[in-house]
Design a protein around this motif. Structure first.
Motif, PDB file in Angstrom:
ATOM      1  N   GLY A 113     -41.153 -43.276 -30.080  1.00 41.06           N
ATOM      2  CA  GLY A 113     -40.143 -42.200 -30.083  1.00 41.06           C
ATOM      3  C   GLY A 113     -38.950 -42.464 -30.976  1.00 41.06           C
ATOM      4  O   GLY A 113     -39.087 -42.705 -32.174  1.00 41.06           O
ATOM      5  N   ALA A 114     -37.768 -42.455 -30.329  1.00 42.70           N
ATOM      6  CA  ALA A 114     -36.531 -42.597 -31.105  1.00 42.70           C
ATOM      7  C   ALA A 114     -36.213 -44.062 -31.400  1.00 42.70           C
ATOM      8  O   ALA A 114     -35.054 -44.450 -31.502  1.00 42.70           O
ATOM      9  CB  ALA A 114     -35.381 -41.955 -30.345  1.00 42.70           C
ATOM     10  N   GLY A 115     -37.255 -44.896 -31.507  1.00 44.49           N
ATOM     11  CA  GLY A 115     -37.042 -46.305 -31.851  1.00 44.49           C
ATOM     12  C   GLY A 115     -36.971 -47.189 -30.629  1.00 44.49           C
ATOM     13  O   GLY A 115     -36.127 -48.085 -30.563  1.00 44.49           O
ATOM     14  N   ASN A 116     -37.867 -46.964 -29.669  1.00 43.30           N
ATOM     15  CA  ASN A 116     -37.802 -47.710 -28.409  1.00 43.30           C
ATOM     16  C   ASN A 116     -38.928 -48.731 -28.284  1.00 43.30           C
ATOM     17  O   ASN A 116     -40.021 -48.540 -28.817  1.00 43.30           O
ATOM     18  CB  ASN A 116     -37.872 -46.738 -27.224  1.00 43.30           C
ATOM     19  CG  ASN A 116     -36.784 -45.678 -27.336  1.00 43.30           C
ATOM     20  OD1 ASN A 116     -35.663 -45.999 -27.730  1.00 43.30           O
ATOM     21  ND2 ASN A 116     -37.118 -44.442 -27.037  1.00 43.30           N
ATOM     22  N   ALA A 117     -38.634 -49.779 -27.491  1.00 43.53           N
ATOM     23  CA  ALA A 117     -39.622 -50.823 -27.199  1.00 43.53           C
ATOM     24  C   ALA A 117     -39.388 -51.243 -25.755  1.00 43.53           C
ATOM     25  O   ALA A 117     -38.327 -50.950 -25.196  1.00 43.53           O
ATOM     26  CB  ALA A 117     -39.396 -51.994 -28.150  1.00 43.53           C
ATOM     27  N   PRO A 118     -40.354 -51.932 -25.118  1.00 43.02           N
ATOM     28  CA  PRO A 118     -40.116 -52.314 -23.713  1.00 43.02           C
ATOM     29  C   PRO A 118     -38.889 -53.218 -23.579  1.00 43.02           C
ATOM     30  O   PRO A 118     -38.784 -54.206 -24.323  1.00 43.02           O
ATOM     31  CB  PRO A 118     -41.397 -53.056 -23.327  1.00 43.02           C
ATOM     32  CG  PRO A 118     -42.082 -53.396 -24.603  1.00 43.02           C
ATOM     33  CD  PRO A 118     -41.660 -52.357 -25.600  1.00 43.02           C
TER      34      PRO A 118
ATOM     35  N   LEU B 213     -44.212 -38.812 -36.454  1.00 42.78           N
ATOM     36  CA  LEU B 213     -44.274 -38.337 -37.833  1.00 42.78           C
ATOM     37  C   LEU B 213     -42.896 -37.877 -38.304  1.00 42.78           C
ATOM     38  O   LEU B 213     -42.516 -38.066 -39.454  1.00 42.78           O
ATOM     39  CB  LEU B 213     -45.280 -37.176 -37.891  1.00 42.78           C
ATOM     40  CG  LEU B 213     -45.593 -36.618 -39.254  1.00 42.78           C
ATOM     41  CD1 LEU B 213     -46.228 -37.680 -40.120  1.00 42.78           C
ATOM     42  CD2 LEU B 213     -46.534 -35.425 -39.131  1.00 42.78           C
ATOM     43  N   LYS B 214     -42.162 -37.268 -37.367  1.00 38.97           N
ATOM     44  CA  LYS B 214     -40.882 -36.664 -37.734  1.00 38.97           C
ATOM     45  C   LYS B 214     -39.765 -37.245 -36.868  1.00 38.97           C
ATOM     46  O   LYS B 214     -40.021 -37.619 -35.731  1.00 38.97           O
ATOM     47  CB  LYS B 214     -41.000 -35.154 -37.478  1.00 38.97           C
ATOM     48  CG  LYS B 214     -40.023 -34.338 -38.200  1.00 38.97           C
ATOM     49  CD  LYS B 214     -40.352 -32.876 -38.102  1.00 38.97           C
ATOM     50  CE  LYS B 214     -39.172 -32.221 -38.757  1.00 38.97           C
ATOM     51  NZ  LYS B 214     -38.928 -30.982 -38.678  1.00 38.97           N
ATOM     52  N   GLY B 215     -38.573 -37.271 -37.401  1.00 38.91           N
ATOM     53  CA  GLY B 215     -37.431 -37.703 -36.592  1.00 38.91           C
ATOM     54  C   GLY B 215     -36.927 -39.070 -37.023  1.00 38.91           C
ATOM     55  O   GLY B 215     -37.459 -39.696 -37.934  1.00 38.91           O
ATOM     56  N   THR B 216     -35.900 -39.513 -36.325  1.00 42.65           N
ATOM     57  CA  THR B 216     -35.207 -40.734 -36.740  1.00 42.65           C
ATOM     58  C   THR B 216     -35.064 -41.697 -35.562  1.00 42.65           C
ATOM     59  O   THR B 216     -35.190 -41.280 -34.402  1.00 42.65           O
ATOM     60  CB  THR B 216     -33.825 -40.339 -37.301  1.00 42.65           C
ATOM     61  OG1 THR B 216     -33.145 -41.508 -37.705  1.00 42.65           O
ATOM     62  CG2 THR B 216     -32.960 -39.602 -36.301  1.00 42.65           C
ATOM     63  N   VAL B 217     -34.834 -42.979 -35.860  1.00 44.98           N
ATOM     64  CA  VAL B 217     -34.563 -43.907 -34.758  1.00 44.98           C
ATOM     65  C   VAL B 217     -33.065 -43.879 -34.451  1.00 44.98           C
ATOM     66  O   VAL B 217     -32.251 -43.691 -35.351  1.00 44.98           O
ATOM     67  CB  VAL B 217     -35.010 -45.360 -35.078  1.00 44.98           C
ATOM     68  CG1 VAL B 217     -36.497 -45.447 -35.264  1.00 44.98           C
ATOM     69  CG2 VAL B 217     -34.291 -45.916 -36.299  1.00 44.98           C
ATOM     70  N   SER B 218     -32.744 -44.042 -33.168  1.00 49.25           N
ATOM     71  CA  SER B 218     -31.326 -44.068 -32.787  1.00 49.25           C
ATOM     72  C   SER B 218     -31.187 -44.979 -31.560  1.00 49.25           C
ATOM     73  O   SER B 218     -32.188 -45.474 -31.046  1.00 49.25           O
ATOM     74  CB  SER B 218     -30.842 -42.662 -32.477  1.00 49.25           C
ATOM     75  OG  SER B 218     -31.498 -42.212 -31.324  1.00 49.25           O
ATOM     76  N   LYS B 219     -29.944 -45.124 -31.116  1.00 45.16           N
ATOM     77  CA  LYS B 219     -29.743 -46.070 -30.004  1.00 45.16           C
ATOM     78  C   LYS B 219     -29.542 -45.331 -28.689  1.00 45.16           C
ATOM     79  O   LYS B 219     -28.867 -45.830 -27.814  1.00 45.16           O
ATOM     80  CB  LYS B 219     -28.502 -46.920 -30.293  1.00 45.16           C
ATOM     81  CG  LYS B 219     -28.683 -47.921 -31.404  1.00 45.16           C
ATOM     82  CD  LYS B 219     -27.440 -48.784 -31.461  1.00 45.16           C
ATOM     83  CE  LYS B 219     -27.450 -49.674 -32.675  1.00 45.16           C
ATOM     84  NZ  LYS B 219     -26.181 -50.331 -32.886  1.00 45.16           N
ATOM     85  N   ILE B 220     -30.119 -44.155 -28.539  1.00 46.16           N
ATOM     86  CA  ILE B 220     -29.764 -43.404 -27.341  1.00 46.16           C
ATOM     87  C   ILE B 220     -30.357 -43.966 -26.052  1.00 46.16           C
ATOM     88  O   ILE B 220     -29.849 -43.738 -24.977  1.00 46.16           O
ATOM     89  CB  ILE B 220     -30.093 -41.882 -27.472  1.00 46.16           C
ATOM     90  CG1 ILE B 220     -31.526 -41.666 -27.919  1.00 46.16           C
ATOM     91  CG2 ILE B 220     -29.096 -41.157 -28.343  1.00 46.16           C
ATOM     92  CD1 ILE B 220     -31.949 -40.199 -27.855  1.00 46.16           C
ATOM     93  N   TYR B 221     -31.453 -44.730 -26.162  1.00 51.21           N
ATOM     94  CA  TYR B 221     -32.049 -45.301 -24.947  1.00 51.21           C
ATOM     95  C   TYR B 221     -31.760 -46.794 -24.869  1.00 51.21           C
ATOM     96  O   TYR B 221     -31.669 -47.462 -25.912  1.00 51.21           O
ATOM     97  CB  TYR B 221     -33.570 -45.110 -24.949  1.00 51.21           C
ATOM     98  CG  TYR B 221     -33.981 -43.664 -24.845  1.00 51.21           C
ATOM     99  CD1 TYR B 221     -34.087 -43.040 -23.601  1.00 51.21           C
ATOM    100  CD2 TYR B 221     -34.265 -42.934 -26.002  1.00 51.21           C
ATOM    101  CE1 TYR B 221     -34.469 -41.706 -23.525  1.00 51.21           C
ATOM    102  CE2 TYR B 221     -34.643 -41.603 -25.915  1.00 51.21           C
ATOM    103  CZ  TYR B 221     -34.742 -40.998 -24.688  1.00 51.21           C
ATOM    104  OH  TYR B 221     -35.106 -39.696 -24.605  1.00 51.21           O
ATOM    105  N   ALA B 222     -31.721 -47.288 -23.644  1.00 56.16           N
ATOM    106  CA  ALA B 222     -31.537 -48.738 -23.462  1.00 56.16           C
ATOM    107  C   ALA B 222     -32.701 -49.474 -24.110  1.00 56.16           C
ATOM    108  O   ALA B 222     -32.547 -50.573 -24.665  1.00 56.16           O
ATOM    109  CB  ALA B 222     -31.470 -49.048 -21.968  1.00 56.16           C
TER     110      ALA B 222
ATOM    111  N   GLY C 126     -34.077 -48.820 -26.738  1.00 62.59           N
ATOM    112  CA  GLY C 126     -33.856 -48.916 -28.179  1.00 62.59           C
ATOM    113  C   GLY C 126     -32.798 -49.956 -28.476  1.00 62.59           C
ATOM    114  O   GLY C 126     -32.924 -50.767 -29.405  1.00 62.59           O
ATOM    115  N   GLU C 127     -31.775 -49.943 -27.650  1.00 60.68           N
ATOM    116  CA  GLU C 127     -30.621 -50.840 -27.812  1.00 60.68           C
ATOM    117  C   GLU C 127     -31.062 -52.316 -27.892  1.00 60.68           C
ATOM    118  O   GLU C 127     -30.561 -53.074 -28.729  1.00 60.68           O
ATOM    119  CB  GLU C 127     -29.707 -50.624 -26.581  1.00 60.68           C
ATOM    120  CG  GLU C 127     -28.360 -51.270 -26.664  1.00 60.68           C
ATOM    121  CD  GLU C 127     -27.367 -50.477 -27.499  1.00 60.68           C
ATOM    122  OE1 GLU C 127     -27.254 -49.261 -27.266  1.00 60.68           O
ATOM    123  OE2 GLU C 127     -26.723 -51.096 -28.372  1.00 60.68           O
ATOM    124  N   VAL C 128     -32.037 -52.696 -27.050  1.00 60.86           N
ATOM    125  CA  VAL C 128     -32.431 -54.119 -26.989  1.00 60.86           C
ATOM    126  C   VAL C 128     -32.942 -54.643 -28.333  1.00 60.86           C
ATOM    127  O   VAL C 128     -32.814 -55.832 -28.629  1.00 60.86           O
ATOM    128  CB  VAL C 128     -33.517 -54.370 -25.912  1.00 60.86           C
ATOM    129  CG1 VAL C 128     -32.939 -54.309 -24.522  1.00 60.86           C
ATOM    130  CG2 VAL C 128     -34.702 -53.444 -26.095  1.00 60.86           C
TER     131      VAL C 128
END
Ligand SMILES: NC(=O)C[C@H](N)C(=O)O
Length: 678
Positions: free
Chosen positions: A352-357, A384-393, A395-397
């Motif tokens: 998704g928006a740049g998330n990992a466990p 396919l579309k969209g950007t990574v962001s830090k909106i989820y925890a 993603g933040e890690v």
């Protein structure tokens, strides 16, 4: 150059039947009754395979002994008039292809060497032989002229075929380097470049080339096809034609990919469909141009280099980079072994928006260990579309583990950017990291920032008031119509402030007026150095040609603006092949008039003083001939003075001749030595 696609297996059977039957007919009886069942089968095949070149050629060979009208009727169903006449002609090339075709049994498609240029020559749209002959073009075998003309300008193109030709799946970074070098080598000789490439890895090549080409000022367009151009129903022809027209007629200084009527930025594309003519998408950036009934170039979307430095290609690439796609349950061992030395750069495709466990400390520790070691890991999305962001925890890690955000870059773009940046010598790790998050070639969406509203412009306010316009579309139409002539007017009077206001209202300063003259042409002619500087800093196209084929550089030469010629040369401007071709005559004429200043300007502009003029003489030989003639006259005068005893003493006679000869000697020395003192 590859144009190939594999047909589905069901169809293969039919294809094979037709091929075999046709091949049998070659050795057996060839009457109309024997051929009819083959033709019937041929008609039942899907159209794209029915018109398969191999089938047609085999059947053609089988039909060869039949009555010509029947044969011609048959061929006309599948071929264009010129192709039929080519076949009926049955020249050596056709024969060679026929025998080759008959021996091929399974139709596993491969690139065919030395066939493409011959094929193009036979297609009227790709080569207007009559026009070339009429114009007396001395066209070498691999140089062709498009039949399309705009303002009586033709696209003349030369084909360079690589050996070996490769299916794009077989390409490596070495092939990108080779393409890059060839562009660099030929950069000044051509106005644009079209690269015919297999579709499978074309997005990687176009991304890589976009980073390798520094300060690009001309179009480099990659294209290919899903169906071989040799088939009647194919997308290769349209794609090639569109790419040639765009590269030849428009100043689009970017590495692009052209497919199915659309021109995309090369580092924003990805192959999305293996079975459609719409094979590519640019999910996060709309096309740069569309070839519809009209050609629309979205000038405001083009990426423009804002520095004035010469074009160069950096061919060095670091191959110790890789792509790793996360999936639920990926083991830490897999990640760890992937991040082993010698890997130095990784594209991590996350969810998704740049998330990992964020509940896998083992996995995050493996990532952190690698980034601590200096491995650059870029976080990109699997979407396919969209950007990574830090909106989820989740993603933040990743950022805590030292990853960098890849924003909305495609994996192809991030991988090739890493490969390019990591190969640059003399940069520390921090600078390399900075470059990875910076927008180098428009590979990521720019921060829009505080965009000025069109209605904020004073000029637009006055226009809207006097014309009582309020609709945004109309305002934009007015801006687009008035922008170029206004900018040219501002350039003429050297008004940088006016240019700035025109730019602020969203006008593109690279666009030309009714004669194709851009503000840069005008400022260069008028000698406004500051305006030229301003325009170059704001991405003005340096190679733009007006209706007469003149460039800002040739204008500056004509009006003898030496400082502007120097500046334009620094920014990578050069004389075109046509301008260089006539430079010899021009230089001779300047030399004959003893016009040192004129000769200097041409030299600064890049002309070679040894270029022969129309009669084979060079500027230097013109000067020497002049010296000889004048020395002769000096001698004659000397003898005359002796004879008529007008000058009595030998001394004075000598002074006269030294004066003549010395005068010439000084001239000659300046002409031959001045390149050293410039
Ligand atoms: N039709 C194609 O272009 C696919 C081919 N395998 C290639 O990429 O070279």
């Amino acid at each position: 150059m590859v144009f190939s696609t594999a047909p589905p297996t069901k169809v293969l059977k039919k294809l094979q039947y037709v091929q075999n039957s046709a091949a049998r007919l070659l050795t057996g009886t060839r009457s109309r009754e024997h051929i009819t069942p083959v033709l019937r089968e041929l008609h039942w095949l899907p159209i794209k395979h029915r018109i398969n070149y191999k089938i047609i050629l085999i059947t053609y060979k089988a039909l060869n002994s039949l009555a010509p009208p029947y044969l011609a009727d048959f061929l006309h169903q599948y071929f264009t008039v010129s192709q039929v006449s080519g076949l009926l002609d049955c020249n050596t090339a056709t024969n060679a292809r026929l025998s080759k075709t008959v021996s091929v049994s399974p139709p596993g498609l491969k690139p065919e060497p030395n066939a493409f240029v011959k094929e193009l020559r036979e297609m009227n749209i790709f080569h207007d032989a009559k026009y070339a002959k009429k114009k007396g073009y001395d066209l070498k075998d691999n140089t062709l002229v498009l039949s399309y003309s705009k303002n009586d300008q033709r696209v003349v193109y030369t084909l360079l075929e690589y050996d070996p030709l490769l299916d794009s799946s077989n390409m490596t970074t070495k092939d990108w380097e080779k393409i890059g070098k060839d562009i660099e080598k030929n950069y000044e000789r051509y106005d644009g470049f079209v690269i015919l490439h297999g579709t499978d890895t074309m997005a990687y090549t176009s991304s890589a080339l976009s980073f390798m080409c520094d300060h690009l000022g001309k179009p480099v367009i990659l294209t290919g096809s899903q169906v071989p151009i040799y088939d009647l129903w194919n997308d290769g022809r349209d794609n090639l034609l569109g790419a040639l027209l765009l590269a030849g007629l428009f100043d689009i200084p970017e590495v692009c990919l052209y497919f199915r009527n659309k021109l995309y930025r090369g580092n924003r594309v990805t192959k999305v469909d293996a079975g459609s003519f719409d094979g590519f998408a640019s999910p996060n950036l709309p096309p740069l141009a569309k070839m519809d009934v009209d050609v629309t170039v979205y000038w405001d979307r083009l990426w423009r280099d804002k520095t004035y430095t010469k074009f160069c290609v950096s061919t060095e690439l670091n191959c110790n980079v890789g792509l790793l796609r996360l999936f639920p349950g990926i083991t830490t061992e897999t990640v760890r072994s992937f991040l082993q030395r010698p890997i130095v750069g990784v594209v991590l495709e996350t969810y998704g928006a740049g998330n990992a466990p964020d509940n896998r400390p083992d996995l995050l520790a493996a990532l952190k260990e690698a980034t601590d070691r200096g491995v650059i890991i870029i976080n990109t999305t699997q979407c396919l579309k969209g950007t990574v962001s830090k909106i989820y925890a989740t993603g933040e890690v990743l950022y805590e583990a030292g990853l960098l955000p890849g924003r909305d870059m495609t994996p192809e773009a991030v991988l090739t950017k890493l490969s390019h940046v990591l190969a640059i010598e003399g940069l520390d790790l921090q600078t390399k990291k900075m470059m990875m998050v910076e927008n180098l070639r428009g590979e990521m969406s720019a921060d829009l920032g505080a965009k000025r509203n069109l209605s904020d412009s004073r000029f637009i306010q006055v226009i809207t008031k006097s014309l009582s316009i309020s609709c945004k579309k109309e305002l934009e139409a007015i801006r687009d119509a008035l922008g170029p002539p206004l900018a040219c007017a501002a350039a003429k009077i050297g008004d940088v402030e006016a240019l700035e206001s025109i730019r602020e209202m969203g006008s593109i300063l690279s666009l030309g007026d009714f004669d194709g003259r851009t503000p840069l042409h005008v400022a260069a002619s008028e000698g406004h150095l500051k305006v030229v500087q301003y325009l170059l800093e704001h991405g003005s196209t340096i190679h733009g040609r007006d209706r007469h084929g003149d460039t800002p550089l040739s204008n500056a030469v004509l009006f003898r603006r030496k400082d502007i010629v120097r500046l334009l040369r620094k920014a990578g401007a050069h004389l075109s092949r046509e301008q260089l071709a006539v430079s010899g005559t021009e230089l001779c004429s300047l030399a004959a008039h003893g016009d040192l200043d004129g000769l200097q300007i041409w030299h600064v502009a890049g002309a070679d003083l040894n270029t022969p003029g129309y009669d084979g003489q060079t500027a230097l030989s013109v000067v020497s001939t002049g010296v000889l003639l004048r020395s002769l006259s000096a001698l004659i005068l000397y003898c005359m003075s002796w004879h008529f005893k007008t000058v009595r003493s030998i001394m004075s006679r000598l002074i006269i001749s030294i004066f003549f000869v010395y005068g010439e000697w000084v001239n000659l020395t300046i002409v031959s030595a001045w390149p050293l003192v410039l």
